[in-house]
Design a protein around this motif. Sequence first.
Motif: not given
Lengths: 388, 388
Positions: A103, A106-107, A110
């Motif tokens: 998603n 950035i996902e 993370q």
Amino acid sequence: MSLDKNVQEINKKVAFLKSKSGSHSPSIDTFLQEIPEIKIDVDACFLSNPYATDLFLTYLKNDLIDTNKLRDVLEYYPPQNYAVADYISKAIGTPAKNIFVTNGAIEAIQAVLHNFLAKKICVVIPTFSSYYEFIKPHQEVVYYPLTKENDFKIVVNDYIAFVEQHKPDTIVLINPNNPNGGYLSKQDIFDVVEKLSWVKNIIIDESFIHFAYEDDELSQITAEELMHKFENIIIIKSMSKDFGIAGIRAGYAIMNEKRIGQLLSNGYLWNVSGLANYFFKIYCQPEFIRQYNIVRKKYIMNTQMFLSQLAAIEKIKIYPSKANFALIELLEPGITSFDFCMNLLVNYGVYVRDCSDKIGLNGEFIRVASRSFEDNLTIIDAIKNAVK
Amino acid sequence: MSLDKNVQEINKKVAFLKSKSGSHSPSIDTFLQEIPEIKIDVDACFLSNPYATDLFLTYLKNDLIDTNKLRDVLEYYPPQNYAVADYISKAIGTPAKNIFVTNGAIEAIQAVLHNFLAKKICVVIPTFSSYYEFIKPHQEVVYYPLTKENDFKIVVNDYIAFVEQHKPDTIVLINPNNPNGGYLSKQDIFDVVEKLSWVKNIIIDESFIHFAYEDDELSQITAEELMHKFENIIIIKSMSKDFGIAGIRAGYAIMNEKRIGQLLSNGYLWNVSGLANYFFKIYCQPEFIRQYNIVRKKYIMNTQMFLSQLAAIEKIKIYPSKANFALIELLEPGITSFDFCMNLLVNYGVYVRDCSDKIGLNGEFIRVASRSFEDNLTIIDAIKNAVK
């Protein structure tokens, strides 16, 4: 209210919004909602290719809106992660088992940091702040500082020595780097990876690589193939910047299949939206990619002209960039980056990134994105006037 | 090829797709792509209100498509998590600091399990499989079995005694439960929470609560207020089912602000897409909610009629449901749920959920969703014919 008072009021509101949004710019949506008196003509905080957005919207209109198929995309559950990886595999020629669809990039960042970082990460600064903000309290960050003297470019041997000295289990290279656009050649990246192959996780973030080039044909570059040779390589791909679709939230990461197995075994089931799934379907159509490469090259050429024009402006210094933005140092004594950005915003409607919150920058810096040909003219005029 | 051979071929392909998609149905998109010879007329796997989808699409057309504002939603970065929580706060009257906005409810489930589950979780079975599949290898699951004898309904005192005996740090109640639709009244939920307030994490998944009712006006129910009294309460909200927008991936969780601070301090920066952000903006418009409640009640009434019609069919047993689906047991000896589903799919174009992979079910079970009034007639006719 006098103009000055007005500007002061807006300054206060902007400062408040920025304080709430941490080390990122408030989104343009948040801006317009909270400070409706500001008129933003050009959002030059935003690092994406507007011509690619045009292309995507043409496809979307033909495929989904004019055919009334948009409903299916919004109503039904999207395919699971593995099924989307299948399309992407066809587009990029990497096995689906090595593709972790996310998603937005950035996902992926993370997921990688939360699942694979052990104790210590080495981050090059200045950088994209999530690479140190997403770490957990028990983990440590060591910062490799880029310097003005070296034009914020990584000096490969010096970087390798730094990593060997600090022995992190994870290193991150954004290439080209954000916020300065400094670029390591493909050969340099290969050399770094070869010499640091003992590092457990080597993250190469290629969010801006579609704007870099090494030949006259502006051919696409990637270090994806390294993943086949080194099982510690993790390549992060954002679709937001190159394809101009940040609102859709589409990205992926390429890595060893064991890592992907671990991630998918207890999560990330339906993390790709219907529209992101639609994007990945056209991403594997050769005709779309052919058209995309035309607008990619058009945008690179615009951007290079824009960077030259910026470089010709007095009282500011532009650092070398192979991305779609430039890091600019304000040389006029006494001026702050915040005041300069506010001046551009309130008086010229141009929103640029104040870099005063970026760690690793000593001086007054702003980051300016290349936009469309016409918008770039507006940005250049605004900066020329603002430095007077 | 004879029809039978054809069916056998399709059977094989369906079985293969199911094996790849784990304990979830393959998405309709995956289905159509991999087995184009199947014609699905009604997707009764899919648990959502089609009238709510109609309503959302009307808003989307008026607000974004007809105005050419869709570009902004797709091109630009969406607001950060905290900014979206602000709108939702206005819609539901819960402080923004207690709202964790997610990329579908599934991201909330993953975040809660990966960050707050310590050692042991108690899951009621049959259930939505992610509640036990998302746990890490060092964690333990204890299963509280619902029984046919009790119509798959939780017996409150028995459940409390089970939890007290096993002492998990986390418990999950889906209300109404998936896949059977069994409902605990608001009072029952309050009683359970009060008596089990020593449990560190009490997850209440309200994905289907908009289809339940306790009064003649079919008023909306929620246990959200418990969060103010007990800091261990975590309420999970999916927008996919009630608002018919699974493809957009929008959900949120309500919980103690310390937990949200922990989650947002190192992740979940831009996990809400532009379209999900748009949805949450209309979610806080009273006029949208007024219109939504009309289609919610219409759908509940359709569903109740559908459940009665199912109950009247011979050779199958319907278990009590206050959700938008029914768990059906096939009573005809020798018939398997897989064969029955394949018969419905290939011969009647009706796709229902084979529950043979659900743990905690002893017998042959399928789950059938309520769809539009017309589609429900098709489903009823298909099942009537298939049981003959």
